[in-house]
Enzyme design. Structure first.
Site, mmCIF file in Angstrom:
data_model
loop_
_atom_site.group_PDB
_atom_site.id
_atom_site.type_symbol
_atom_site.label_atom_id
_atom_site.label_comp_id
_atom_site.label_asym_id
_atom_site.label_seq_id
_atom_site.Cartn_x
_atom_site.Cartn_y
_atom_site.Cartn_z
ATOM 1 N N GLU B 69 -16.230 19.474 11.219
ATOM 2 C CA GLU B 69 -15.713 18.299 11.897
ATOM 3 C C GLU B 69 -14.473 18.623 12.712
ATOM 4 O O GLU B 69 -14.533 18.774 13.918
ATOM 5 C CB GLU B 69 -15.407 17.247 10.835
ATOM 6 C CG GLU B 69 -15.452 15.851 11.353
ATOM 7 C CD GLU B 69 -15.704 14.840 10.235
ATOM 8 O OE1 GLU B 69 -15.750 15.234 9.056
ATOM 9 O OE2 GLU B 69 -15.863 13.657 10.567
ATOM 10 N N GLY B 287 19.146 -13.698 -20.913
ATOM 11 C CA GLY B 287 19.861 -12.599 -21.566
ATOM 12 C C GLY B 287 19.084 -11.314 -21.706
ATOM 13 O O GLY B 287 19.389 -10.488 -22.566
ATOM 14 N N GLU B 312 15.710 -5.176 -10.481
ATOM 15 C CA GLU B 312 16.125 -6.506 -10.046
ATOM 16 C C GLU B 312 17.524 -6.510 -9.477
ATOM 17 O O GLU B 312 17.820 -7.281 -8.570
ATOM 18 C CB GLU B 312 16.033 -7.492 -11.209
ATOM 19 C CG GLU B 312 14.625 -8.014 -11.390
ATOM 20 C CD GLU B 312 14.508 -9.061 -12.473
ATOM 21 O OE1 GLU B 312 15.505 -9.338 -13.165
ATOM 22 O OE2 GLU B 312 13.398 -9.602 -12.631
#
Lengths: 99, 508
Positions: B69, B287, B312
């Protein structure tokens, strides 16, 4: 002008023998002594096959005159071989594109 | 002796492609041809080249790449970024191309019967020259396109595969398929060419791309079933993520470690187990980050190395928070007992996050790992991908025999479950729930141990408060029901007793 041709074969197979026979007949009829034919066995000389990008055998390469062309098969269809050599135009397709 | 069946044992060749040898239980069948089928862009060519590259790197065994290819210069250019020094290996005689890509501008005319004798001769020559043990052919579809006579191509492919077998090399042939799920290849012969079939997929799911690999067939030998996610690393190539194939051969230890909060240790029946995974679930602000901080402080107090992955909050926020609870992360990092890795979930896909977490764990070699929060990573993945990630992460942590502390944020403020919990609760050894509880016009926090594998634990829901020194667990909530369901209701004792009685009454 001389035709420079190279024929790639793989070993002494039945296909190889038939290809050489078919090709020689065509060449003798149409080019008589106006050609040089170099026969390469890819088993002995894989490097040459690599250099010319040969995958299928038998393969005939027309190095000169240009354009470079390849004919693969056992040359049982002589029309196709003659087209490959640039000795005939190929039937209808060829003509319709011209009109 | 005569009636003893001949048992040909299939040996496998370790490919050294990361993770692949694991899912294939040892690699590719040695001396055989494996078909690698996938849609356009599914990384077939990368796999085919990497197979050769890893062979050269691992033990200098030669590799031959047969291309139908792309031209060799294009292939080298496209794979340059992986750091594969193909040109150098070519010079050293370890790598060879057999260029069978279409020659541009050369007209080919067919006149009668032909075979692929030249191709086979070239492949044999290249194998001998490089002393290759690995050969890749890319791709079947391209050779069908180049030669129009399917019947001849089929016959010659069988011959080619036969020649590879005689040479004793282990080989891969790639084939293009048009659909992710459906026929293995386009020409209907692909699966008959090879004894073994591997499928690569690149599926679009929820607007996210997901690459997977599946071993469909290994004739006469075993492999792991199902689809395995993989990723393509810029400097490495394909990395298969073995997930649950990681054997859970870990020894369950009875060593207890401190959660960093003495009351919580009591509730757990003496602390967490050394090689356990703990999930803490709660709404935002209940918490969870505080508990991770305690968990780390509990480790560093004993000079145990701790690793915190934060998805976070930024480093600065985390350090500030910790300071607010009297924990000095900066000093811990300087002392070399803590490493904080804060990353935004969107910076990478989940597979890459997992690989990064594994790499950092192996580099830092911590005794404790906290991930705050796991649920933040839900954003960058499909549900299926996330589940695999969670399984992969927890089994990795257990495999390393360290303690994993994972947090999960529930979607509703008052409780309920998140997707994370559904996927993880059966894998984790302990589950701690944090909940808001409304008491007489005031928000209070509650903590309970829902599950503690292999140990007795406190089943009550305890009230806790947070101050400048962190978390303080107090008394059990009385006269409140429905806390866990997120619907706390005050009851007087009589009512509760009546309710309990009602549960066991016969005339329902």
């Amino acid at each position: 002008m001389k035709y420079l041709l190279k024929l790639f074969l793989t070993g002494q197979s039945e296909t190889s023998r038939r290809a050489v026979e078919n090709l020689k007949t065509i060449l003798e009829t149409h080019l008589s002594d106006q050609y040089e034919l170099d026969i390469v066995d890819t088993l002995d000389d894989p490097e040459s096959a690599t250099a010319d990008g040969i995958i299928a055998t038998p393969t005939l390469i027309k190095d000169l005159p240009p354009p470079l062309r390849k004919v693969i098969g056992d040359f049982s269809d002589s029309e196709k071989v003659l087209f490959g050599l640039g000795l005939v135009a190929l039937d209808e397709d060829q003509e319709t594109t011209d009109t | 002796m005569a009636n003893q069946p001949i048992k040909s044992k299939i040996v496998k060749l370790e490919t050294k492609i990361d993770g692949f040898d694991h899912i294939s239980i040892g690699g590719l069948p040695k001396g055989r041809t494996t078909l690698l089928s996938g849609t356009a862009g599914s990384a077939k060519t990368v796999f085919a080249i990497q197979f050769l590259v890893e062979g050269i790197r691992a033990n200098g065994s030669g590799g031959v790449f047969v291309t139908f290819e792309e031209s060799p210069p294009d292939i080298k250019l496209n794979t340059e970024g992986f750091g594969w020094e193909i040109s150098e290996w070519e010079i050293e005689g370890k790598f060879a191309f057999v260029d069978a890509s279409p020659q541009i501008g050369v007209e080919t005319i067919v006149s009668g019967e032909y075979d692929f004798g030249a191709l086979i001769a070239r492949v044999e020559h290249a194998v001998k020259k490089t002393q290759a043990t690995r050969v890749s052919l890319d791709s079947l579809s391209a050779i069908f396109n180049q030669f129009k006579d399917d019947q001849i191509v089929r016959r010659e492919l069988f011959r080619l595969v036969g020649a590879l077998k005689t040479l004793g090399v282990t080989s891969i042939i790639t084939a293009e398929r048009t659909q992710e799920y459906g026929a293995i290849g386009r020409y209907g012969v692909e699966e008959f060419v090879a004894d073994n079939v591997i499928i690569l997929r690149n599926v679009l799911e929820d607007e996210k791309r997901r690459r997977t690999m599946e071993i469909l067939k290994y004739r006469g030998t075993s492999h792991q079933k199902g689809e395995w996610p993989f990723t393509i690393m810029p400097d490495k190539g394909i990395v298969v993520i073995p997930l649950s194939a990681i054997e859970l051969g870990q020894k369950s230890s009875n060593i207890r470690i401190s959660s960093g909060v003495s009351e919580l240790d009591e509730m757990c029946g003496g602390g967490f187990f050394r090689d356990s995974v703990i999930l803490v679930s709660g709404a935002t602000g209940t918490g969870k980050t505080l508990m991770s901080t305690h968990f780390i402080a509990g480790g560093t107090a004993k000079m145990e190395r701790c690793l915190l992955f934060a998805f976070e909050e930024s480093r600065e926020q985390l350090f500030r928070n910790a300071n607010g609870w009297g924990v000095d992360f900066e000093k811990m990092e300087n002392d070399g007992v803590l490493k904080v890795e804060a990353r935004y979930p969107e910076t990478a896909n989940l597979e890459d996050h997992l690989l990064n977490i594994q790499r950092v764990i192996d580099e830092f070699k911590p005794m404790r790992v906290a991930v705050d929060s796991l649920s933040a990573l839900e954003r960058v993945s499909t549900i299926k991908g996330f589940r695999e990630f969670v399984i992969g992460l927890t089994s990795f942590i257990k495999h390393r025999e360290i303690t994993g502390f994972l947090t999960s944020t529930t979607t509703s403020l008052m409780g309920g479950t998140s997707i994370t919990e559904g996927h993880i609760s059966t894998i984790t050894d302990s589950i701690i729930l944090l909940r808001y509880v409304e008491m007489y016009g005031e928000m209070q926090r509650g903590v309970t141990i829902l599950k503690m594998r292999g140990s007795m634990h406190d089943k009550s829901i305890r009230q806790f408060s947070i101050d400048g020194k962190g978390m303080h667990v107090g008394k059990t909530f009385r006269n409140v029901v429905g806390i866990l369901a997120g619907n706390p209701q005050h009851v007087d004792n009589n009512e509760e007793i009546q309710r309990m009685d009602g549960l066991f009454s016969d005339d329902k």
